[in-house]
Design a protein around this motif. Structure first.
Motif, PDB file in Angstrom:
ATOM      1  N   LYS A  53      38.197  42.256  34.229  1.00 41.95           N
ATOM      2  CA  LYS A  53      37.717  41.084  34.954  1.00 41.95           C
ATOM      3  C   LYS A  53      36.472  41.426  35.775  1.00 41.95           C
ATOM      4  N   ARG A  54      36.504  42.575  36.424  1.00 40.94           N
ATOM      5  CA  ARG A  54      35.346  42.965  37.228  1.00 40.94           C
ATOM      6  C   ARG A  54      34.142  43.258  36.348  1.00 40.94           C
ATOM      7  N   ALA A  55      34.373  43.825  35.168  1.00 42.73           N
ATOM      8  CA  ALA A  55      33.271  44.091  34.242  1.00 42.73           C
ATOM      9  C   ALA A  55      32.619  42.795  33.782  1.00 42.73           C
ATOM     10  N   GLN A  56      33.390  41.700  33.817  1.00 41.77           N
ATOM     11  CA  GLN A  56      32.869  40.393  33.444  1.00 41.77           C
ATOM     12  C   GLN A  56      32.223  39.675  34.625  1.00 41.77           C
ATOM     13  N   GLY A  57      32.154  40.369  35.759  1.00 42.16           N
ATOM     14  CA  GLY A  57      31.495  39.810  36.929  1.00 42.16           C
ATOM     15  C   GLY A  57      32.399  39.030  37.861  1.00 42.16           C
ATOM     16  N   GLU A  58      33.704  39.040  37.624  1.00 40.49           N
ATOM     17  CA  GLU A  58      34.629  38.309  38.490  1.00 40.49           C
ATOM     18  C   GLU A  58      34.960  39.128  39.746  1.00 40.49           C
ATOM     19  N   ASP A  59      35.113  38.438  40.845  1.00 38.51           N
ATOM     20  CA  ASP A  59      35.465  39.085  42.112  1.00 38.51           C
ATOM     21  C   ASP A  59      36.980  39.137  42.227  1.00 38.51           C
ATOM     22  N   ILE A  60      37.551  40.288  41.953  1.00 37.16           N
ATOM     23  CA  ILE A  60      38.998  40.469  42.034  1.00 37.16           C
ATOM     24  C   ILE A  60      39.337  41.121  43.376  1.00 37.16           C
ATOM     25  N   ILE A  61      40.183  40.468  44.143  1.00 33.53           N
ATOM     26  CA  ILE A  61      40.649  41.041  45.408  1.00 33.53           C
ATOM     27  C   ILE A  61      41.793  41.986  45.083  1.00 33.53           C
ATOM     28  N   ASP A  62      41.589  43.271  45.306  1.00 37.06           N
ATOM     29  CA  ASP A  62      42.537  44.282  44.845  1.00 37.06           C
ATOM     30  C   ASP A  62      43.504  44.691  45.950  1.00 37.06           C
ATOM     31  N   LEU A  63      44.733  44.192  45.842  1.00 38.13           N
ATOM     32  CA  LEU A  63      45.811  44.573  46.755  1.00 38.13           C
ATOM     33  C   LEU A  63      46.862  45.387  46.016  1.00 38.13           C
ATOM     34  N   GLY A  64      46.480  45.908  44.859  1.00 39.58           N
ATOM     35  CA  GLY A  64      47.453  46.568  44.001  1.00 39.58           C
ATOM     36  C   GLY A  64      47.726  48.014  44.346  1.00 39.58           C
ATOM     37  N   MET A  65      46.719  48.749  44.748  1.00 44.30           N
ATOM     38  CA  MET A  65      46.868  50.186  44.960  1.00 44.30           C
ATOM     39  C   MET A  65      46.660  50.529  46.422  1.00 44.30           C
ATOM     40  N   GLY A  66      47.437  51.480  46.925  1.00 40.09           N
ATOM     41  CA  GLY A  66      47.291  51.925  48.311  1.00 40.09           C
ATOM     42  C   GLY A  66      46.105  52.858  48.454  1.00 40.09           C
ATOM     43  N   ASN A  67      44.924  52.342  48.153  1.00 37.68           N
ATOM     44  CA  ASN A  67      43.699  53.132  48.123  1.00 37.68           C
ATOM     45  C   ASN A  67      42.813  52.694  49.287  1.00 37.68           C
ATOM     46  N   PRO A  68      42.829  53.432  50.399  1.00 34.75           N
ATOM     47  CA  PRO A  68      42.113  52.992  51.599  1.00 34.75           C
ATOM     48  C   PRO A  68      40.640  52.706  51.336  1.00 34.75           C
ATOM     49  N   THR A  69      40.165  51.601  51.908  1.00 38.21           N
ATOM     50  CA  THR A  69      38.748  51.253  51.802  1.00 38.21           C
ATOM     51  C   THR A  69      37.988  51.540  53.092  1.00 38.21           C
ATOM     52  N   ASP A  70      38.724  51.851  54.157  1.00 36.54           N
ATOM     53  CA  ASP A  70      38.077  52.168  55.432  1.00 36.54           C
ATOM     54  C   ASP A  70      37.564  53.605  55.394  1.00 36.54           C
TER      55      ASP A  70
END
Length: 398
Positions: free
Chosen positions: A31-48
């Protein structure tokens, strides 16, 4: 494998089911490769970001060619000493940094290799369910049998452990604990750990506690260390991680502390499998332990605010969700009218129709079916946006 292929997998590979989170990740990336903005709450991967003092130290020491050589496999002495000091300071637990502390490449690697050291064919390991996959499959990969115990209230949970130890033959060799719990966010008390130590002595089993989320707590709750319980050093170890507390997930640094025989066994296994953690990362980890306590508390407050925003918004959709007192996840029950769909299909629908990625509960075992795990890794604005998109797509309770 194609017909006539010479490739033959080990029998253990047949015991590993498809990694369900991979299905979600694949769709999200498409989806992201197609340019869609996916809000990712799937993985506990810190963004801070990692604390500035830590990154500055890394930039400094990475230039020193002495740090480009193979590191000390068990961890730099100064890092192990600093971990021991942290346990003395925060929990009142005295550890010998030479024999009761070892560095690991994150807690997931450490737990996997510890199971290789402790578990073999015919051995039984008890694992609370639902469970983070490696807590079960580290045992299976090692050749043992994992038996799930429903994660109920502390008193019932301990009684169930006692009952299983009395009824199983041979008796369980190992118990895996994880508090604050991934995926449910359940927390516990020192009283449970004391009872676990008593049962471990009585039934002669070892304990591994995965404390990866122990520094992320809310509402004034303080997560105890398993090693605070009298006698814990005689029966078990505790794993910790820099990934969540210090936003150092990609740095791959963690530790194991506790029973010296278990720690030394892990060291022997790791001696064959890896050369330890990049020395520059270890030095930066020392800075994190020494100087970044405020950063850890600040990050916990960020997660607490995100928890409140997400839980309150989901409740307004009619979803059943409790506010956890620790960890970085929300464990939400799927609305009744979608239960027949199953959590994997529901998670796929959320990406397709709402542009929101979550982890399906079935990925944590059959006991997780009907639930979703949502990670608190996006900012408050994005979390509100995610719930608006879920509502717009028609996934409210009624």
């Amino acid at each position: 494998m194609s017909e006539g292929s010479v490739v033959q997998f080990a029998q253990r590979m047949s015991l590993l089911p498809p990694y369900l989170f991979g299905t979600i990740n694949k769709l999200r990336m498409e989806k992201r490769a197609q340019g869609e903005d996916i809000i990712d709450l799937g993985m506990g991967n810190p963004t801070d970001p990692t604390p500035q003092a830590v990154t500055e130290k890394l930039c400094e020491v990475v230039k020193d060619p002495r740090n480009h050589r193979y590191p000390v496999a068990s961890g730099l002495a100064n890092l192990r000493r600093e971990i021991a000091r942290a346990y003395e300071r925060d929990y009142g637990v005295h550890l010998d940094h030479e024999s009761e502390v070892i560095g690991t490449i994150g807690s997931k690697e450490g737990i996997s290799h510890m199971c290789l050291a402790l578990v073999g064919p015919g051995d039984t390991v008890l694992v609370p369910t639902p469970a983070f996959p490696i807590h079960i499959y580290a045992t299976i990969i090692a050749g043992g049998n994992a038996i799930g115990i429903p994660l109920t209230e502390d008193g019932e949970f301990a009684a169930n452990i006692d009952s299983m130890c009395r009824s199983l033959y041979p008796k369980p060799k190992l118990l895996v604990l994880n508090f604050p719990h991934n995926p449910t966010g359940k927390v516990t008390t020192l009283e449970l750990y004391r009872e676990i130590v008593r049962l471990a002595r009585q039934h002669r089993f070892m304990v591994i506690h995965d404390g990866a989320y122990s520094r992320i707590t809310f509402d004034g709750y303080r997560a105890p260390s398993f090693l605070e319980a009298d006698g814990a050093l005689e029966v078990g170890v505790e794993f910790g991680s820099f990934s969540k507390s210090y936003n150092m997930a990609g740095w791959r640094i963690g530790y194991c502390v506790g029973n010296r025989q278990m720690v030394q066994a892990l060291g022997r296994i790791k001696g064959y499998y890896d050369y330890g953690i990049f020395s520059a990362v270890q030095i930066a980890g020392i800075v994190a332990l020494r100087h970044c306590s405020e950063d850890v508390m600040h990050q916990a407050r960020i997660y607490e605010k995100r928890r409140d925003v997400l839980c309150d918004a989901l409740k307004r959709l009619g979803w059943q969700v409790g506010k956890p007192r620790g960890g970085m996840f929300i464990w939400a029950r799927m609305p009744d009218r979608f239960q027949e769909m199953g959590s994997l299909q529901f998670a796929m629908e959320l990406i397709e129709k709402a542009g929101v990625a979550v982890a399906p509960g079935i990925g944590f075992g059959q006991e997780g079916e009907g639930f979703l795990r949502l990670a608190l890794v996006e900012n408050e604005h994005r979390l509100r946006q995610a719930v608006r998109q879920i509502k717009k797509a028609g996934f409210q309770s009624c």
